[in-house]
Scaffold this active site. Structure first.
Site, PDB file in Angstrom:
ATOM      1  N   ASP A  90      26.535  59.566  46.588  1.00 40.87           N
ATOM      2  CA  ASP A  90      27.011  60.882  46.171  1.00 40.87           C
ATOM      3  C   ASP A  90      25.899  61.889  46.478  1.00 40.87           C
ATOM      4  O   ASP A  90      24.817  61.522  46.916  1.00 40.87           O
ATOM      5  CB  ASP A  90      27.410  60.879  44.695  1.00 40.87           C
ATOM      6  N   ASP A 270      36.005  55.223  43.289  1.00 38.88           N
ATOM      7  CA  ASP A 270      34.836  54.685  42.597  1.00 38.88           C
ATOM      8  C   ASP A 270      34.957  55.089  41.138  1.00 38.88           C
ATOM      9  O   ASP A 270      35.580  56.106  40.818  1.00 38.88           O
ATOM     10  CB  ASP A 270      33.517  55.253  43.143  1.00 38.88           C
ATOM     11  N   CYS A 308      43.802  35.126  36.426  1.00 41.95           N
ATOM     12  CA  CYS A 308      42.686  35.588  37.256  1.00 41.95           C
ATOM     13  C   CYS A 308      41.952  34.399  37.864  1.00 41.95           C
ATOM     14  O   CYS A 308      41.777  33.366  37.237  1.00 41.95           O
ATOM     15  CB  CYS A 308      41.740  36.430  36.394  1.00 41.95           C
ATOM     16  N   CYS A 310      38.750  34.683  39.138  1.00 36.58           N
ATOM     17  CA  CYS A 310      37.320  35.023  39.257  1.00 36.58           C
ATOM     18  C   CYS A 310      36.454  33.881  38.719  1.00 36.58           C
ATOM     19  O   CYS A 310      36.942  32.982  38.025  1.00 36.58           O
ATOM     20  CB  CYS A 310      37.013  36.342  38.534  1.00 36.58           C
ATOM     21  N   CYS A 313      36.760  33.506  34.857  1.00 40.97           N
ATOM     22  CA  CYS A 313      38.021  32.936  34.357  1.00 40.97           C
ATOM     23  C   CYS A 313      38.226  31.491  34.802  1.00 40.97           C
ATOM     24  O   CYS A 313      38.914  30.727  34.125  1.00 40.97           O
ATOM     25  CB  CYS A 313      39.196  33.805  34.778  1.00 40.97           C
ATOM     26  N   HIS A 339      34.336  39.649  35.920  1.00 43.97           N
ATOM     27  CA  HIS A 339      35.793  39.660  35.732  1.00 43.97           C
ATOM     28  C   HIS A 339      36.382  41.046  36.001  1.00 43.97           C
ATOM     29  O   HIS A 339      37.368  41.179  36.736  1.00 43.97           O
ATOM     30  CB  HIS A 339      36.190  39.198  34.326  1.00 43.97           C
TER      31      HIS A 339
HETATM   32 ZN   LIG Z   1      38.621  36.868  35.663  1.00 46.69          ZN
END
Ligand SMILES: [Zn+2]
Length: 375
Positions: A90, A270, A308, A310, A313, A339
């Site tokens: 930025d 963002d 999920c 990830c 998880c 996550h």
């Molecule tokens: Zn997750």
């Protein structure tokens, strides 16, 4: 330098590919925020694993600490922080603007006292371009004035929003001249301002297009205005930006806001929300948000989001991450961040696939309905 192609359209939603000096970015995309050059709690390899393609760095903070002279020794931010993919910085304008009591804005730039040590500093379009060139960001943002929604409880008048937008246009021209004088061969994005007024937004967008930038951002949203105003200005502005250039909605927002942005034709986003909320124990799931520190999760053996995939998880229970956060183990913040970022980046992936398949509207309705149903 930069190349952007839109391969699929579904309504206003776009599926595209952005080529930058440090790699390719599949759009629509969410950019995790690395304020001081690091996404809090996330190593570059962890960022890759959650599907990050491009991250954001804050010019203002990196200018104050460690200082551009340090980062220049490493050839730029990539050499310093070990992230090899694209980086967007930025301009520093938003942070300086947030220092309300400490700053003084003039046509030349913004004078302010350093919040670190009180040093008197001066940020202008020219210095912002010098710093972002030293950081060697793949995408450089023009230095603009973020038009506030209200000042001390008073909603700003249209003529104030117009004057602010006109100053940002003059700063946009100075930013481009300085960027070119520095022989910077990365990409430079313009930022549309104009407050909550459609005619000012249109004037800003057209004037920026006349100056000519590699991409266009929508600034001055999510600054305290009612949600309906944000959606109205977004729905008006996004489809009116140059169709063959990338479009970036700055600092927005919730998963629903991001989906709405894609629906209106935005390519890049963002926000600190996924990372900040993770550290506060607020976790995003496909079935609504989950307050992980709540006592009800104390012995809950299910994953944060059973759907999920990830790292968090796949390997840990709500009870374990709840425990880590309750005792302030740093791993608790890290797993929650993994996550939440995975959640944002995975919905971007799902949207890219839905746009390619021509079923974005059905995906969007389904997503919003499931989120509203709650955990
Ligand atoms: Zn997750």
């Amino acid at each position: 330098m930069l190349d952007f192609t839109v391969s699929h359209r579904d309504g206003e939603a776009r599926r595209g590919l952005l080529r930058l000096r440090h790699g390719e970015v599949h759009t629509p995309i969410f950019m995790p925020v690395g304020t001081y050059g690091a996404v809090k709690g996330m190593s570059p390899s962890a960022l890759e694993e959650v599907g990050a393609q491009i991250i954001l760095g804050n010019t203002f903070h990196l200018w104050l600490r460690p200082g551009t002279e340090v980062i220049e020794k490493f050839g730029g931010l990539h050499g310093f922080n070990g992230w090899n993919g694209p980086i967007l910085t930025d301009s520093g304008g938003f942070q300086v603007w947030s220092l309300a009591a400490l700053r003084n804005i003039s046509e030349e730039g913004v004078r302010f006292a350093s919040p670190i040590n009180g040093d008197r500093l001066f940020l202008t379009p020219e210095t912002s371009m010098q710093i972002q060139t030293a950081l060697n960001a793949d995408v450089v943002m023009i230095f603009d004035e973020c038009t506030p929604y209200e000042i001390k409880g008073r909603i700003i008048e249209k003529d104030e929003a117009a004057a602010s937008m006109q100053r940002s246009l003059r700063w946009a021209r100075r930013s481009k001249s300085a960027f070119e004088a520095l022989n910077n061969n990365n990409a430079l994005f313009g930022i549309v301002q104009g407050g909550m007024h459609e005619d000012l937004r249109l004037e800003s967008a057209q004037a920026l297009d006349d100056i000519g930038f590699h991409g266009y951002a929508i600034g001055g949203l999510s600054v305290g205005e009612p949600k309906a105003d944000m959606q109205r200005v977004l729905a008006f502005t996004a489809p009116r930006l140059a169709p063959h250039k990338p479009r970036y909605l700055m600092g927005v927002g919730t998963p629903e806001d991001v989906v709405e942005g894609v629906h209106q034709g935005v390519d890049m986003f963002d926000c600190v929300m996924p990372t900040r909320n993770a550290r506060n124990g607020s976790l995003f799931t496909g079935r609504g948000d989950l307050r992980l520190r709540n006592a009800r999760y104390r012995d809950d053996s299910s994953a944060i989001d059973p759907e999920c995939r990830c790292y968090c998880c796949r390997n840990f229970s709500r009870a374990y991450v709840h425990h880590l956060q309750r005792v302030d183990e740093m791993l608790g913040a890290q797993l929650a961040t993994i996550h939440n970022l995975h959640f944002y980046l995975d919905i971007m992936r799902q949207m890219r696939e839905a746009i390619e398949a021509g079923c974005f509207q059905r995906w969007r309705e389904d997503f919003l309905k499931k989120r509203a149903e709650g955990v």
